[in-house]
Structures are given as C-alpha cells and as structure tokens.
Design an enzyme around this catalytic site. Sequence first.
Site, PDB file in Angstrom:
ATOM      1  CG  ASP A   1      42.040  50.159  37.467  1.00 54.93           C
ATOM      2  OD1 ASP A   1      41.056  50.803  37.853  1.00 54.93           O
ATOM      3  OD2 ASP A   1      42.028  48.941  37.239  1.00 54.93           O
TER       4      ASP A   1
HETATM    5  C1  BGC Z   1      46.253  47.937  36.415  1.00 54.39           C
HETATM    6  C2  BGC Z   1      47.430  47.672  37.265  1.00 54.39           C
HETATM    7  C3  BGC Z   1      47.193  48.163  38.664  1.00 54.39           C
HETATM    8  C4  BGC Z   1      45.909  47.588  39.197  1.00 54.39           C
HETATM    9  C5  BGC Z   1      45.586  48.105  40.542  1.00 54.39           C
HETATM   10  C6  BGC Z   1      45.054  47.385  37.069  1.00 54.39           C
HETATM   11  O1  BGC Z   1      43.943  47.720  36.329  1.00 54.39           O
HETATM   12  O2  BGC Z   1      46.429  47.415  35.132  1.00 54.39           O
HETATM   13  O3  BGC Z   1      48.553  48.256  36.717  1.00 54.39           O
HETATM   14  O4  BGC Z   1      48.239  47.836  39.482  1.00 54.39           O
HETATM   15  O5  BGC Z   1      44.874  47.888  38.341  1.00 54.39           O
HETATM   16  O6  BGC Z   1      44.428  47.496  41.041  1.00 54.39           O
HETATM   17  C1  NOJ Z   2      43.230  46.174  34.062  1.00 50.19           C
HETATM   18  C2  NOJ Z   2      41.940  46.290  34.801  1.00 50.19           C
HETATM   19  O1  NOJ Z   2      41.386  45.016  35.013  1.00 50.19           O
HETATM   20  C3  NOJ Z   2      40.972  47.161  34.050  1.00 50.19           C
HETATM   21  O2  NOJ Z   2      39.813  47.335  34.803  1.00 50.19           O
HETATM   22  C4  NOJ Z   2      41.590  48.481  33.710  1.00 50.19           C
HETATM   23  O3  NOJ Z   2      40.669  49.199  32.929  1.00 50.19           O
HETATM   24  C5  NOJ Z   2      42.897  48.301  32.979  1.00 50.19           C
HETATM   25  N1  NOJ Z   2      43.773  47.446  33.715  1.00 50.19           N
HETATM   26  C6  NOJ Z   2      43.604  49.636  32.728  1.00 50.19           C
HETATM   27  O4  NOJ Z   2      44.106  50.182  33.890  1.00 50.19           O
END
Ligand code: BGC
Ligand code: NOJ
Length: 831
Positions: free
Chosen positions: A503
Amino acid sequence: MQYGYFDDDAREYVITRPDTPYPWINYLGSEDFFGLFSNTSGGYCFYRDARMLRLTRYRYNNVPADAGGRYFYLRDVNDSSHGADVWSPSWMPMKSKLDRYECRHGMGYSRIFSSRNGLAFSQVSFVPLRDTCEIHKITLTNESNIDKNIDMFSFVEFCLWNANDDMTNFQRNFSIGEVEVVTAEEPQSGEGSRQVRSCIYHKTEYRERRNHYAVWAVNVPITGFDTDRQSFLGLYNGFDHPDVVFKGKSNNSIASGWAPVGSHHIKVRLSPGEAKTFVFVLGYCENPQDQKWEKQGVISKKPANDLLEKYGSPEAANKALGALNDYWENLLKRFTVEAEDKKMARMAGVWNQYQCMVTFNMSRSASYFESGIGRGMGFRDSNQDLLGFVHLVPQRARARILDIAATQFPDGSAYHQYQPLTKRGNNEIGSGFNDDPLWLICGVAAYIKETGDYSILDEKVPFDNDEKLADTLFIHLKRSFDFTVNNKGPHGLPLIGRADWNDCLNLNCFSSTPGESFQTTANFESGVAESVLIAAIFAYVGPDYAEICRRTNRADEAEYAEKQIAVMIETVNQHGWDGSWFVRAYDAYGKKIGSRECEDGKIFIESNGFAVMAGIGIEDGRAARALDSVKEHLDSKYGIVLLQPAYKDYHLELGEVSSYPPGYKENAGIFCHNNPWVTIAETRLGRGSRAFETYAKICPSYREDDSDLRRMEPYVYAQMVAGKDAPRHGEAKNSWLTGTAAWTFVSISQFILGVRPMFDGLLVDPCIPSDMKWFNVTRHFRGADYRIAVDNNAGVEKGVKSITVDGKLHDGNVLPVFGDGKTHHIIVTMG
Ligand code: BGC
Ligand code: NOJ
C-alpha cells in the site's frame, strides 16, 4: 521474560501476571456480535460494525493504556482497616495488588481468576453462538474463615453507537443520552424459580431513527445502580477511583445527556467456603419498527427479555459456554497437527487457525491497533484471509466471496474496501489498487479446491453493488484476469495504479503536503509506473484461472489465459530480472525500483517471494539465486525485512514507503505477511530447512521467552516486527489483524507439512527440515477425514517414496476425494 504459558490441553494461553508488555487480548464472538477482551478485562463490543454499532466506549491511545472495559469493583466491608478494602479483581483499572492472578484466553472466551484477602473472584466472558450479547459470569468465593460482606459494583460505559461521532460530536452527544432502569425484587416465597433480572437499558437515539438499544443486566436483585458517569466516578476521577465504590453506595442516577454508563450494586454475604455466582449480560436488542414502544417513551423490552430468558442463569450460561466449546472442538478437528516441535504444532493446529477466524471476521477493522472506525473489509485483505479460513467454514467463505465480488467494477477493478454493515464499496478510498482484482481469483480458486463446488461460478453477482450490472461470478473472474491484461505499461508489466499489495509504494502520488493521503492523492497519473509483483501474482493465480476454465468447458478461454500468462512470464524474464534478484517495480519515470542500480531500496522481498512461488526462474537457477539474495540481504534474527537498504530520505516519487523511519513498516520492517511467500518459495525449491527457518522466525510461540522485546501476544502473529535498521529491532506491533495469519497457515499446512487441497484431491508433499523425523496431520476434506502419518526416518527435506491408503499402496501423492464421511488412514514415507 515469560508472562504466561500455553496450556495445550485446554487450548488456552495462560497469562500469569497482569502487567504484560502490552494488553494481551482475545476476541469474543463468532459471527455477528464481537467483543475485544484484554487480560485485564479491557476492551469493548459491537454488533456487526465496530464503527456504527459499538455498544461500549473504548479510548484508544489513552493514558493509562487499555482504558475502558467491563469492570467489576469489589469492596470488602469487613476489612475496615481503611474504612473498607476496595479493589479491581481484574487488576485494571485500579492496578490492585492481588494475591493471585491468572487470565486464560481460550477459543472465543476468556477467564480471569484472582483473589485478595481470602475472597476469590472468577470471571468467564464470552459471546454465545448465534446471539447478540456478551455474557460475563462472575463467581465470588469466600476462602477465608470469617463471614464476608462484599459490595460488588459492575461498570460499563456506553458508546453513543457511532464510535467516530462519539469521540467528536460533543455539542450534540452531551444532550442526547437516555437510559431506562428496571430493578427486580427478591422472589417471594411461593414464586418458585421466577427469573430475576436487574436491567439498565441504554436507549440513546432510540426515540428517533434507531430501533435498537443495549441492555446491561444481572440475574439478581440489586441494591442500587448508576447510569450517569459523573455520578458514578466523580468528575475529576478516573476509572481507578469511582466515588460510588469507595462510598459503598450507588446514587441511583438516571443519565440525561452527558455520558450514560451502567453500574449495578450488589450486596453479597458469604460465609466461609461459600460461593455465589452472578450472570451479567451485555446485549444488543432490536425491535421491528412498528413494535418499538411499550408505551410512549418506554422501550419494548421483548428482545432483551428473550435474550435474558435464554442466558440469565448460571446453568444457562454454562450450557452456552459448552456449546461454544463444542463448536471450536469441531472446527479445529478439521486440521490437527502432532509433532515433536510443540511450538509449531500448537500454532498450526490451534492458534494460527484461531487467528484466521478472527481476521476473516474482522478483516482490518477492530483490534488494539485498528480503531474499528477507519478501515472496513479490504478487497485484497478479505480475499487473502479466506485462504486460512476456507477449510473451517466453507459456506461462510462462499458468502464472503460473493460479497466481495459485488464491490468490483465492470472493468475488473475494485473498491479497495467495503463497509461490513452495508456491504457497499467505500467511496472515500475508492479503487485503483491494481493488484486487487487478482486476489479474487486467488480466493475463489482456494474455495473451489477446498470444496469442489464449481456452482459458485454460476452465481449472479452485481458489479459496483448494482443489481442491474449483475453477471456470473465466472465473469467477475474473467474481468479480474483481463484487468491485468488490459492495464500494462511501457515494459508490458502491469501498471501499479495507486499501489499494489504494498500500500505504501505509491508511484503515482507525489505528495508534498503534510497530512495528505498517500493512497488517494494519486495526482501524477503517469500511466508508466509498473509492478513486477503484480506480474508475479498474475503468474501465480493465472494458472488456477486457466484450470477453472478448462474444468468448466471453457477450453478457448483457458488457452487464451495460458497465452497471457506465458507473455507475462516472458516479460518478467526480460524486464523483471536484475541479475541476482527480481526487480520490484518501475517508477513514474520508468526508473527501476528494487535494483542494484538504486541507492536505497535495492532489493525487495515481495517480487522475489511471489515470482518464485509462481515458478519463475526455477528451471534456470534464477529462483534459487533470488532466494539466496533474499537471505543474504534481507534476513535478520527476527524475520525477513521488506527491503534493503532502508530509505533514508523521503522520496516524492515513491510515496509512503519512504515516509517511515528506517526499519518500520514497509520501509524495511519485517512485514510478516510476505515472509510466508518466501517460505512457500523455498519449498518450491525443496529447501525444507530454510523454509522452516523462515517460518519459525516470525512465529510468535518461538518468541515467548522474549516477550519484553516482542511485546505482543505470544499466541498471535503481528503485522510487523521492527527491522534491523530500527532502534527496537525485534519489537512487534499491530497484532491480530494481518494477512500474516492466513499466509503462514498456508505455508505451514500446505507447503511445509505439505497437505494441500488441489482441484482433484488432497496432495501430500511435505518439505521439512531433514531432522524432523515424523509428524501427523488430520485433515477434513470434502466430507471425509484423512489421518496422515508422515515418516521421515530417511531424513530428507522433500520427496515422497510411498503412500498407503487404508493399508493399500497408493499411486502418486494426490489422495482421492472419498467424500464418504469416514476416516481414512494414510501413511506417507518420505525418501
Ligand atoms: C499500510 C500502512 C498504511 C496504510 C494506508 C497499510 O496497508 O500497512 O502502512 O499507512 O495501508 O492505508
Ligand atoms: C496492510 C494492508 O491491510 C494490506 O492490504 C497491505 O497489503 C499491507 N498492509 C502492505 O502494505
């Protein structure tokens, strides 16, 4: 240091001191009603949606930690050395000195035992199957040799339903709180076993657009009650010093606005050796629109009465707990493990599966790190969560797949998240995460392999939640597949969009404004940035799509899919290989990410794990080379970090990944979710010892003795463990709601122990350390039980020499679908 131990026979984790390095929690509830419950009785509960229908208040990031819960206060009137002795039997919120303390987190229930000055307290808390309440059964036992006069006060703080509003909209909320109280009389002689209940009803907003309320009841007459927080605590007191408890007398306050709470006052007289049990029920009650009122201003108590009728006695509570225990007993029978390595066996056989149930239920909504407000059900997350859950309750996985698919757009892209209550896509976050569509194929393939149920493909499912746009689930899969085919960049690799699985790799964002969302501020739609990871995911899930097509008489489509997969693999070979590992992506300028050409972020874990999982480079040795590079550059004592070197500076063209300090989260943290991809990849190469090593490093039970550093629960995976660049290398955060649960379960059960559902049967293909001489697995699969005993006296890492099924030699290592309701005995000899 250890803070407890696993009681494997009871399937409980036993916490032996209350001051754990972080609240160690459990989840109550299986389907619609859930509670978060910490080892000191903290937490809250909600019906279906932690934001919209939260029953009790919880203060995240509060001082002290873990403030708010279902609290009981005890006051020993005899002990008059300081007026009376007042304490919290669950330690918090008063941090009381206890002579004994133990918390047992089990499958869907938790127990707290404690004692002080000869008064023993026992609490068992759970959500009964298929009902909308928490039950807290409390037993007080006089273990001293004098009579005891005890005042017990219960306490919950009601949330004004919408948790976000509850924390922000005080100008309204302080004027709308409403309650009702109905106290019970002692039964008169001749009334037989008339049920007694003393009920506090929280009915805020019920007068207008809600037809639900909460009830907080106990099955005995009470001496007093409070429903107004200030009256109970005193305006300037914390939960650790409630005026009423110290005074020993309730104020019988009726909340009007401000902050409604529920507190019962019960006087308990206990002679030496005597015990008394009380059943508290905290329930969610709903009425039909036209039956809301008993009379004007008085809510209809029918649903509350039904609930209390069912659970309002110790016997009924015990029965409900028994049913819950049976439910888990049966679920966990579907996959069991016996092995010399108890740390692995208890995780794979019990706790990992338990966490998979929790991630399936919660997605990424409510934990001690997710507020239950921001994120709902993730498209990619929920599809991946299925992988670890589908063997437990396949019907629920089926229903979930259809819900998820309904949030897909006609072009195959998808809402990144949807709300659990409405099941509608979340507009705030929208779409544009270009890996999302492929996870639907991954989830559906897992479901079909588990169940053999191809009929799911014919289900009509809306696009964009619009019935008019409905088409079969198969068409959804095709759109998913084609989305990647139709959205490629200059090298022929998939366009990344706002981000792929990572993400935080936001290659089209270019955000320089503080506070802006990295994901939704996609302000640099380059049409150029590409993801090698998406290519690898495509190469991994694509063959399952082709296989599904072939098996459903879509030979042309299967052929087309196979061609597309071959093209993609060729593209990865050409543009995704960096000499010693796989490239991660190309940025908006067409520059490589995850390449030796980069200053930081030379190598990433994700594309390497997934490419090898997909079989890319196995034949020509690049796969082994890539995994060796992962080991060399990314490995650490506590797991494999996401990238190296960590980004030292913020890069406008990379987005959130470079916003984290080195060693945390996606910037070189050990992002546990993708470690099992490497584990699985290692098994593809037959490297059982290394596969197991990567499994064990992030597995919490192996770090039980190291809890002061790890801090999170030793029975659950955490999303992240601080990487080697971080000052607190080894410290975990964000336990419970992580894709790590599903993927580690897949890695250990299907690839290390090697018992893997296939379209045609159950494959047994272990890949283990050579010194693992034996293990046993029982696996329920399509209506039969497979008792599999694996003999590795040969001391190999991979390879099956022979298999017998019910005493007869079996050809190959795919076990047939028996579907006969019987138990079959399988002996696998490795060699
Ligand atoms: C990540 C976070 C990020 C968030 C944003 C997650 O999947 O692990 O680091 O802040 O997404 O929506
Ligand atoms: C947590 C999110 O829930 C997931 O969708 C994502 O793939 C990982 N973070 C890595 O950013």
